[in-house]
Every structure is written in C-alpha cells, then in structure tokens.
Design a protein around this motif. Structure first.
Motif, PDB file in Angstrom:
ATOM      1  N   ALA A   1     -10.586  -0.987 -10.718  1.00  0.00           N
ATOM      2  CA  ALA A   1     -11.660  -1.687 -10.008  1.00  0.00           C
ATOM      3  C   ALA A   1     -12.957  -1.392 -10.750  1.00  0.00           C
ATOM      4  O   ALA A   1     -13.461  -0.264 -10.714  1.00  0.00           O
ATOM      5  N   VAL A   2     -13.474  -2.387 -11.441  1.00  0.00           N
ATOM      6  CA  VAL A   2     -14.625  -2.196 -12.328  1.00  0.00           C
ATOM      7  C   VAL A   2     -15.772  -3.061 -11.832  1.00  0.00           C
ATOM      8  O   VAL A   2     -15.637  -4.280 -11.691  1.00  0.00           O
ATOM      9  N   LEU A   3     -16.908  -2.436 -11.580  1.00  0.00           N
ATOM     10  CA  LEU A   3     -18.116  -3.125 -11.119  1.00  0.00           C
ATOM     11  C   LEU A   3     -19.083  -3.263 -12.279  1.00  0.00           C
ATOM     12  O   LEU A   3     -19.440  -2.261 -12.921  1.00  0.00           O
ATOM     13  N   SER A   4     -19.529  -4.476 -12.553  1.00  0.00           N
ATOM     14  CA  SER A   4     -20.564  -4.693 -13.559  1.00  0.00           C
ATOM     15  C   SER A   4     -21.921  -4.796 -12.884  1.00  0.00           C
ATOM     16  O   SER A   4     -22.130  -5.646 -12.017  1.00  0.00           O
ATOM     17  N   GLU A   5     -22.831  -3.917 -13.283  1.00  0.00           N
ATOM     18  CA  GLU A   5     -24.228  -4.018 -12.888  1.00  0.00           C
ATOM     19  C   GLU A   5     -25.096  -4.272 -14.115  1.00  0.00           C
ATOM     20  O   GLU A   5     -26.298  -3.993 -14.115  1.00  0.00           O
TER      21      GLU A   5
ATOM     22  N   LEU B   1     -23.226 -10.601 -18.361  1.00  0.00           N
ATOM     23  CA  LEU B   1     -22.481 -11.481 -17.457  1.00  0.00           C
ATOM     24  C   LEU B   1     -22.083 -12.767 -18.169  1.00  0.00           C
ATOM     25  O   LEU B   1     -20.970 -13.275 -17.978  1.00  0.00           O
ATOM     26  N   GLY B   2     -22.970 -13.287 -19.010  1.00  0.00           N
ATOM     27  CA  GLY B   2     -22.625 -14.480 -19.773  1.00  0.00           C
ATOM     28  C   GLY B   2     -21.411 -14.265 -20.657  1.00  0.00           C
ATOM     29  O   GLY B   2     -20.542 -15.131 -20.763  1.00  0.00           O
TER      30      GLY B   2
ATOM     31  N   ILE C   1     -39.999 -15.756 -19.850  1.00  0.00           N
ATOM     32  CA  ILE C   1     -38.564 -16.018 -19.772  1.00  0.00           C
ATOM     33  C   ILE C   1     -38.006 -15.280 -18.564  1.00  0.00           C
ATOM     34  O   ILE C   1     -38.048 -14.049 -18.499  1.00  0.00           O
ATOM     35  N   ARG C   2     -37.528 -16.037 -17.585  1.00  0.00           N
ATOM     36  CA  ARG C   2     -36.962 -15.454 -16.380  1.00  0.00           C
ATOM     37  C   ARG C   2     -35.532 -15.960 -16.225  1.00  0.00           C
ATOM     38  O   ARG C   2     -35.303 -17.103 -15.846  1.00  0.00           O
ATOM     39  N   HIS C   3     -34.584 -15.079 -16.526  1.00  0.00           N
ATOM     40  CA  HIS C   3     -33.183 -15.478 -16.553  1.00  0.00           C
ATOM     41  C   HIS C   3     -32.630 -15.715 -15.161  1.00  0.00           C
ATOM     42  O   HIS C   3     -33.030 -15.085 -14.183  1.00  0.00           O
ATOM     43  N   GLY C   4     -31.669 -16.645 -15.099  1.00  0.00           N
ATOM     44  CA  GLY C   4     -30.792 -16.752 -13.952  1.00  0.00           C
ATOM     45  C   GLY C   4     -29.616 -15.816 -14.149  1.00  0.00           C
ATOM     46  O   GLY C   4     -29.669 -14.860 -14.931  1.00  0.00           O
ATOM     47  N   LEU C   5     -28.518 -16.092 -13.457  1.00  0.00           N
ATOM     48  CA  LEU C   5     -27.361 -15.194 -13.511  1.00  0.00           C
ATOM     49  C   LEU C   5     -26.806 -15.022 -14.921  1.00  0.00           C
ATOM     50  O   LEU C   5     -26.363 -13.945 -15.298  1.00  0.00           O
ATOM     51  N   ILE C   6     -26.811 -16.100 -15.695  1.00  0.00           N
ATOM     52  CA  ILE C   6     -26.141 -16.091 -17.001  1.00  0.00           C
ATOM     53  C   ILE C   6     -27.150 -16.395 -18.090  1.00  0.00           C
ATOM     54  O   ILE C   6     -27.928 -17.345 -17.989  1.00  0.00           O
ATOM     55  N   ALA C   7     -27.125 -15.593 -19.138  1.00  0.00           N
ATOM     56  CA  ALA C   7     -27.946 -15.828 -20.322  1.00  0.00           C
ATOM     57  C   ALA C   7     -27.062 -15.753 -21.557  1.00  0.00           C
ATOM     58  O   ALA C   7     -26.040 -15.066 -21.566  1.00  0.00           O
TER      59      ALA C   7
END
Length: 287
Positions: free
Chosen positions: A207-211, A217-218, A244-250
């Motif tokens: 069980a791996v959580l990415s923070e 994430l991209g 530059i203000r990223h959304g979830l994926i860059a």
C-alpha cells in the motif's frame, strides 16, 4: 499534493466527522478502529497492491500556487482539520509514503507520518497500524534523480529510502544520516517511475501513498501506475495570472489525443469541503 505543515509545533484543531454522501458497493474494508471509523464516516480499505495519491485543490483546480509559495497546500486547504485527519488516515494505511525531492525541500520541518499531520488521532492511527501488523510508521521514500537533497532534513534524520540514479548516489555518498538507505536505479539522468515503484514493492510494501507533486503524478498516470486518487476540494478560488499554477498533472498532455478517466467510488463532505475518491479506469482491466 497534500497540505503539510511548514512550521513546527503549529496547533491542529480537532475535526468533526466527515459526512458520507456516496460509497461504491463492495469496496475493501479493513475494519478501522472505532474512533477513526466515526471520524471518517465508515470503513476504509484497499485492494493490494495499491498505489494511491492524495491532493487538495481549489475550486478552479489549482494544487500549487507557484514557486514563490513552495508549500501551498496548507494555504489552499486553510488547514482544514478534516483534510488533515484524512491525510493522516491515508498515511496510517500506507506501507510507504512516496515524495519527490521538491516536496522534501518545500517542507523543511515536516515528517511524513500520520501523527505529525493530525496529532489528535495519533493513538488510533497507531492502533490501525498494529491491527494490520505494520511498523509504527510508514517508510518515507524520496525520489531524486540528481541527489540534490537537504541532508539535514528531520525526515531524513528519522530514516528514509532514497531512490536515485548512480550519479545521485555518488553525490549523496557520506552525506546522509545512517538511518537512510540508498537505492540507485541506473546511470541515466532521469528515473523511470515504474522502476521506482518496483523497488518499493520489492521491499514488501503493498500500500503506497504518493504525496509527491503534479510532475510525479503526471508520470504515474502516464505510465499507468496510479490506482486511486483522493482529492479534497477546498471551497476557495486560487486564480491564475502571471504565475505558473499547476493542476493535478504537470508534464503530461492528455486531451484531446489521450483520454484518461476515473470512476468516483466515494464522496464525503465536511462543511463546504468535499472529499472525493476515484479509481483510475486505465487499471480496471486488472480487476
């Protein structure tokens, strides 16, 4: 990314319970300790192995306010106690927490442990980990191709797995606390996230959580590695202008040529905050 503290000792208010709005039938249930189940508004579990990410976003989809605000999640979330509780709960469920070097540098005082982000539930987080026969804390995994890390960071002093390149490992030689382990993954200037995930799974972590941030994430989405996404929607507008203000994926362009979808499998609320859980459709064929 989630919303870690930037200052040590910052007070954390207690949350009120999350209100369940929707739950997909048949989700795994681990049997949370009663206090955690009461605050979460039900049970929680994962089909393992599972790599899941946690983010907080503004209503207009901003997750990072720009380079002059390196740790902006707390600003977007307004340090909402329910968001912090959920962040701690997701860490308590994890065998390992994955971050990038940028996230480490942006949070100079942080520890990626359940109790650090939400101390009021520390004892119950520990009960959950004991119930699942897990160590007291998840292993912190830091990804850095270059090896450019603040080696005096308290999270590294507490112990971490550093996944890097051969050159990065050479750069870090003799500079890391003895509590850290280094895994070099080849001579190239970049790291393949698939190889990083394989190295984490090889340590027995299921069980791996990415923070990590939007760039990581991209890569996870682009390589079909992300199983689930937890998204807190904060009732605030961030706006975009010259920064530059990223959304979830860059770093990954999808539409219109590539469509990546997700299914909503859980929704909760606390006040005007929404807590959403999605399962990525690219991986449904594995079920």
């Amino acid at each position: 990314m989630a919303a870690p503290d930037t200052a040590p000792g910052a007070p954390v208010k207690r949350t009120e319970p999350l209100v369940p709005l929707y739950e997909h039938p048949g989700l795994p249930r681990w049997g949370l300790p009663p206090a955690l189940a009461a605050l979460y508004g039900g049970d929680l579990g994962f089909t393992e192995p599972c790599l899941y990410a946690n983010f907080v976003a503004s209503l207009d989809g901003v997750v990072a306010l720009g380079p002059e605000f390196p740790s902006s999640g707390s600003t977007i979330s307004a340090r909402e106690p329910a968001d912090r509780f959920l962040m701690g709960l997701l860490r308590a469920c994890a065998d390992a927490v994955l971050i990038g070097a940028g996230t480490l540098r942006a949070s100079p005082h942080h520890r990626w442990t359940p109790e650090h982000v939400y101390p009021p539930a520390a004892a119950d987080y520990a009960r959950l980990r004991l119930r699942r026969s897990r160590p007291p804390e998840p292993e912190l995994v830091v990804v850095t191709a270059s090896g450019a890390l603040p080696t005096d960071h308290p999270a590294l002093r507490a112990g971490a797995l550093i996944v890097t390149t051969t050159a990065g490992a050479d750069r870090l030689a003799g500079r890391l606390p003895t509590s850290c382990a280094v895994v070099p993954l080849g001579d190239g200037p970049v790291l393949r996230l698939a190889s990083v995930v394989d190295a984490i799974l090889a340590r027995g972590h299921t069980a791996v959580l990415s923070e990590a941030g939007p760039l990581v994430l991209g890569q996870l989405v682009g390589d079909g590695l992300l199983d689930e996404l937890f998204l807190t929607v904060s009732p605030v507008l961030a706006g975009r202008a010259g920064t530059i203000r990223h959304g979830l994926i860059a770093g990954l362009e999808l539409l219109p040529n590539r469509r990546e979808g997700a299914d909503l499998i859980s929704a909760r609320r606390r006040g005007s905050y929404l807590f959403l859980r999605y399962r990525l459709r690219a991986l449904l064929g594995r079920d």
